[in-house]
Motif scaffolding. Structure first.
Motif, mmCIF file in Angstrom:
data_model
loop_
_atom_site.group_PDB
_atom_site.id
_atom_site.type_symbol
_atom_site.label_atom_id
_atom_site.label_comp_id
_atom_site.label_asym_id
_atom_site.label_seq_id
_atom_site.Cartn_x
_atom_site.Cartn_y
_atom_site.Cartn_z
ATOM 1 N N THR A 365 0.816 -1.219 0.000
ATOM 2 C CA THR A 365 0.000 0.000 0.000
ATOM 3 C C THR A 365 0.847 1.265 0.000
ATOM 4 N N LEU A 366 2.044 1.198 0.578
ATOM 5 C CA LEU A 366 2.896 2.387 0.595
ATOM 6 C C LEU A 366 3.370 2.771 -0.802
ATOM 7 N N PRO A 367 3.989 1.860 -1.564
ATOM 8 C CA PRO A 367 4.370 2.255 -2.932
ATOM 9 C C PRO A 367 3.173 2.603 -3.813
ATOM 10 N N ILE A 368 2.022 1.960 -3.570
ATOM 11 C CA ILE A 368 0.835 2.312 -4.350
ATOM 12 C C ILE A 368 0.413 3.747 -4.034
ATOM 13 N N GLY A 369 0.344 4.089 -2.743
ATOM 14 C CA GLY A 369 -0.065 5.437 -2.351
ATOM 15 C C GLY A 369 0.912 6.496 -2.838
ATOM 16 N N VAL A 370 2.201 6.249 -2.644
ATOM 17 C CA VAL A 370 3.214 7.202 -3.106
ATOM 18 C C VAL A 370 3.199 7.299 -4.625
ATOM 19 N N GLY A 371 3.063 6.159 -5.286
ATOM 20 C CA GLY A 371 3.030 6.155 -6.750
ATOM 21 C C GLY A 371 1.865 6.943 -7.308
ATOM 22 N N MET A 372 0.685 6.801 -6.684
ATOM 23 C CA MET A 372 -0.484 7.549 -7.134
ATOM 24 C C MET A 372 -0.278 9.046 -6.959
ATOM 25 N N ALA A 373 0.262 9.441 -5.801
ATOM 26 C CA ALA A 373 0.481 10.865 -5.539
ATOM 27 C C ALA A 373 1.487 11.455 -6.521
ATOM 28 N N LEU A 374 2.595 10.748 -6.745
ATOM 29 C CA LEU A 374 3.605 11.239 -7.684
ATOM 30 C C LEU A 374 3.072 11.268 -9.108
ATOM 31 N N SER A 375 2.312 10.230 -9.471
ATOM 32 C CA SER A 375 1.767 10.149 -10.825
ATOM 33 C C SER A 375 0.849 11.333 -11.121
ATOM 34 N N VAL A 376 -0.087 11.598 -10.211
ATOM 35 C CA VAL A 376 -1.033 12.672 -10.479
ATOM 36 C C VAL A 376 -0.330 14.034 -10.441
ATOM 37 N N GLY A 393 -7.286 18.992 -17.928
ATOM 38 C CA GLY A 393 -6.027 18.269 -17.782
ATOM 39 C C GLY A 393 -5.855 17.688 -16.390
ATOM 40 N N LEU A 394 -6.323 18.432 -15.374
ATOM 41 C CA LEU A 394 -6.254 17.927 -14.003
ATOM 42 C C LEU A 394 -7.124 16.677 -13.846
ATOM 43 N N ALA A 395 -8.329 16.737 -14.382
ATOM 44 C CA ALA A 395 -9.238 15.587 -14.291
ATOM 45 C C ALA A 395 -8.695 14.400 -15.076
ATOM 46 N N LEU A 396 -8.075 14.679 -16.229
ATOM 47 C CA LEU A 396 -7.509 13.596 -17.042
ATOM 48 C C LEU A 396 -6.366 12.902 -16.307
ATOM 49 N N SER A 397 -5.514 13.672 -15.648
ATOM 50 C CA SER A 397 -4.408 13.069 -14.905
ATOM 51 C C SER A 397 -4.928 12.200 -13.762
ATOM 52 N N THR A 398 -6.008 12.638 -13.134
ATOM 53 C CA THR A 398 -6.623 11.851 -12.069
ATOM 54 C C THR A 398 -7.192 10.548 -12.616
ATOM 55 N N LEU A 399 -7.899 10.628 -13.739
ATOM 56 C CA LEU A 399 -8.504 9.445 -14.350
ATOM 57 C C LEU A 399 -7.442 8.437 -14.772
ATOM 58 N N VAL A 400 -6.376 8.906 -15.417
ATOM 59 C CA VAL A 400 -5.304 8.014 -15.870
ATOM 60 C C VAL A 400 -4.640 7.329 -14.675
ATOM 61 N N THR A 401 -4.361 8.107 -13.633
ATOM 62 C CA THR A 401 -3.706 7.551 -12.445
ATOM 63 C C THR A 401 -4.560 6.484 -11.780
ATOM 64 N N ILE A 402 -5.839 6.795 -11.567
ATOM 65 C CA ILE A 402 -6.733 5.843 -10.905
ATOM 66 C C ILE A 402 -6.904 4.577 -11.742
ATOM 67 N N PHE A 403 -7.037 4.732 -13.056
ATOM 68 C CA PHE A 403 -7.220 3.564 -13.918
ATOM 69 C C PHE A 403 -6.014 2.624 -13.821
ATOM 70 N N ILE A 404 -4.822 3.178 -13.892
ATOM 71 C CA ILE A 404 -3.614 2.347 -13.865
ATOM 72 C C ILE A 404 -3.472 1.627 -12.524
ATOM 73 N N PHE A 405 -3.602 2.365 -11.424
ATOM 74 C CA PHE A 405 -3.343 1.772 -10.115
ATOM 75 C C PHE A 405 -4.494 0.877 -9.647
ATOM 76 N N ASN A 406 -5.723 1.205 -10.013
ATOM 77 C CA ASN A 406 -6.832 0.306 -9.675
ATOM 78 C C ASN A 406 -6.723 -1.015 -10.419
ATOM 79 N N THR A 407 -6.334 -0.929 -11.684
ATOM 80 C CA THR A 407 -6.141 -2.147 -12.468
ATOM 81 C C THR A 407 -5.034 -3.005 -11.861
ATOM 82 N N TYR A 408 -3.986 -2.349 -11.399
ATOM 83 C CA TYR A 408 -2.900 -3.089 -10.740
ATOM 84 C C TYR A 408 -3.401 -3.763 -9.461
ATOM 85 N N LYS A 409 -4.264 -3.088 -8.689
ATOM 86 C CA LYS A 409 -4.767 -3.673 -7.440
ATOM 87 C C LYS A 409 -5.655 -4.890 -7.706
ATOM 88 N N ILE A 410 -6.430 -4.851 -8.794
ATOM 89 C CA ILE A 410 -7.229 -6.020 -9.166
ATOM 90 C C ILE A 410 -6.304 -7.198 -9.489
#
Length: 496
Positions: A365-376, A393-410
């Motif tokens: 969870t730590l690298p996931i949380g840090v990775g999401m924050a850095l990514s966005v 652009g802000l909303a797009l960066s949020t969407l891209v970040t969530i999609f990548i990391f949520n898919t990884y969590k699945i």
């Protein structure tokens, strides 16, 4: 799922009541009474405090849920809860001592047109500490499987207080600066009420003897510090970065769009409050069958409920923006679509985050949380600052970040636990959402324009008529396809 469904239903009602009050504040009262400058300032202060809060809490709110059910006797539980009260001070006190330096950093990082913030930075610290301890005592109540009172304080209290204070500003009983100061005081009072309720449910005999597994507690808290808060943090990063480039008014416009897009997540927040301790308990008992059962049922029920509100929000958004008093609020349709899509995908994961965070694999969870924050953050720099894509652009960066990391969590839960949230009903539900979105997004009723005291009423009528049709068609399809046993039983009771 009985206790989950009952408490989640109550919590969902409370959360949506809070969202309704928040919606009235956001769409009608804030823009007309506080106006965009002070509204943007208030949003900035609260967003900044939300960024600091997880660090201040030291992850203790998750640690309580993880470990409480593992203790057998009262003495061990009391040692653990005593440590839980004092551990956040290890972070909160040093931050307070260094606040003058943090204040200077905040002021210097902002656009010069936003100098008004200089008198209010201490609000960020006070609210962050209060919210941190609120979450600690809320988790204290969660592990006793009592979530409703805390949910009222979390989801309804602040919004009701805002409505009352905005009314006081409108009546000229208080000024706009006084609004911010009194609002800060309501956060302090909320924390004290939550603390009193937590002690009422379980009053420990305070002991300064450390729990036997204290090292494990510290290690877990350090790893989990950003878990569960990551998706909220990345939205607050957006709100904090806007005033670096533009005025607080722009932050106010974005805040409205984010609030509308986030409306669909209420059932997920309600169900998570009871799923967290039950998931932890099932994992502690090595009951993998129950964990998978919770995973699949939470996913389909959240997708079903979230999908309905996804359609209601996005298919009515153009009419909703016509009600806003300032033209700057309009044009946020794409932001709403991207934010709501991100929230819907997160709901589709069910209790995925609870499974990871309460298992032996919590360190991820730590690298996931840090990775999401850095990514966005980096994507915001690219889309918003460099490519000049505005708040889209802000909303797009949020969407891209969530999609990548949520898919990884699945994928991660599939690999480590051999389970996914998917069932045949999941794909049927997704198909229903897509078909209805395409069918209703691109048209509205052709109504003549009419208003009352300058307030446009035709958009409201359009929203009501269109929403009724969407709800009826959606529920009919859900019922006929038997998407969810719990929802079908509820619909049968309503029909009878």
């Amino acid at each position: 799922m009985g206790i989950i469904f009952k408490q989640s239903f109550k919590n969902t009602l409370i959360i949506y009541l809070g969202f309704i009050v928040g919606g009235i504040n956001t769409i009608f009262l804030y823009p007309r009474i506080l106006e965009s400058d002070y509204y943007g300032l208030t949003s900035y202060l609260l967003a900044y405090s939300n960024l600091i809060m997880p660090l201040t809490a030291f992850g203790i709110q998750y640690t309580i849920v993880k470990f409480f059910s593992s203790y057998i006797n009262k003495e061990e539980k009391d040692r653990f809860l005593t440590a839980s009260v004092f551990l956040p001070l290890l972070i909160a006190l040093p931050i307070g001592l260094l606040w003058s330096n943090i204040h200077t950093f905040i002021v210097n990082s902002l656009n010069k047109e936003n100098a008004i913030v200089e008198d209010y930075t201490i609000v960020i610290y006070i609210v962050a500490v209060c919210c941190a301890y609120f979450e600690v005592f809320y988790s204290w109540a969660k592990v006793q499987l009592h979530t409703v009172f805390g949910n009222i304080l979390k989801e309804f209290w602040n919004r009701a207080m805002v409505m009352m204070l905005l009314g006081a500003v409108f009546m000229n009983w208080i000024t706009k600066p006084e609004f911010i100061c009194i609002l800060t005081a309501t956060y302090i009072l909320r924390t004290l009420l939550m603390m009193g309720y937590a002690f009422y449910l379980y009053l420990p005999k305070f002991s300064f003897k450390l729990p036997k597994n204290f090292k494990e507690i510290i290690k877990y808290s350090g790893y989990i510090i950003l878990a569960g808060s990551a998706s909220a943090i990345i939205l607050d990063i957006d709100k904090v970065m806007i005033p670096d480039k533009e005025t607080f008014e722009k932050a106010a416009y974005y805040t409205v769009a984010v609030f509308i897009g986030s409306f669909i997540e209420a059932p997920g927040r309600a169900m998570a409050q009871i799923l967290q301790p039950l998931t932890s308990q099932s994992l502690n008992e090595n009951n993998s069958v129950e964990v998978e059962n919770l995973y699949k049922k939470s996913s389909i029920n959240l997708l079903l409920i979230g999908g309905l509100f996804f359609l209601l929000v996005n298919c009515n958004i153009s009419e909703l923006f016509r009600i806003m008093p300032e033209k700057g609020y309009a044009g946020g349709e794409l932001v709403v679509l991207m934010i709501s899509s991100m929230k819907l995908y997160t709901m589709f994961l069910g209790n995925n985050t609870s499974i990871i965070g309460n298992s032996q694999f919590y360190r991820i969870t730590l690298p996931i949380g840090v990775g999401m924050a850095l990514s966005v953050y980096l994507l915001n720099r690219l889309f918003y600052f460099n490519l000049e894509m505005s708040t889209d652009g802000l909303a797009l960066s949020t969407l891209v970040t969530i999609f990548i990391f949520n898919t990884y969590k699945i994928w991660f839960v599939k690999k480590k636990f051999g389970m996914t949230p998917f069932t045949d009903k999941s794909w049927q539900m997704i198909a229903v959402i897509i078909v209805l979105f395409v069918g209703f997004y691109f048209w509205n009723f052709s109504l003549p324009k009419f208003s009352f005291n300058g307030f446009p009423l035709h958009p409201l009528l359009n929203i009501i008529l269109k929403s009724v049709i969407i709800v009826l068609v959606y529920l009919f399809l859900v019922f006929k396809l038997k998407i969810s046993f719990q929802v079908n039983m509820l619909l049968k009771k309503i029909i009878k």
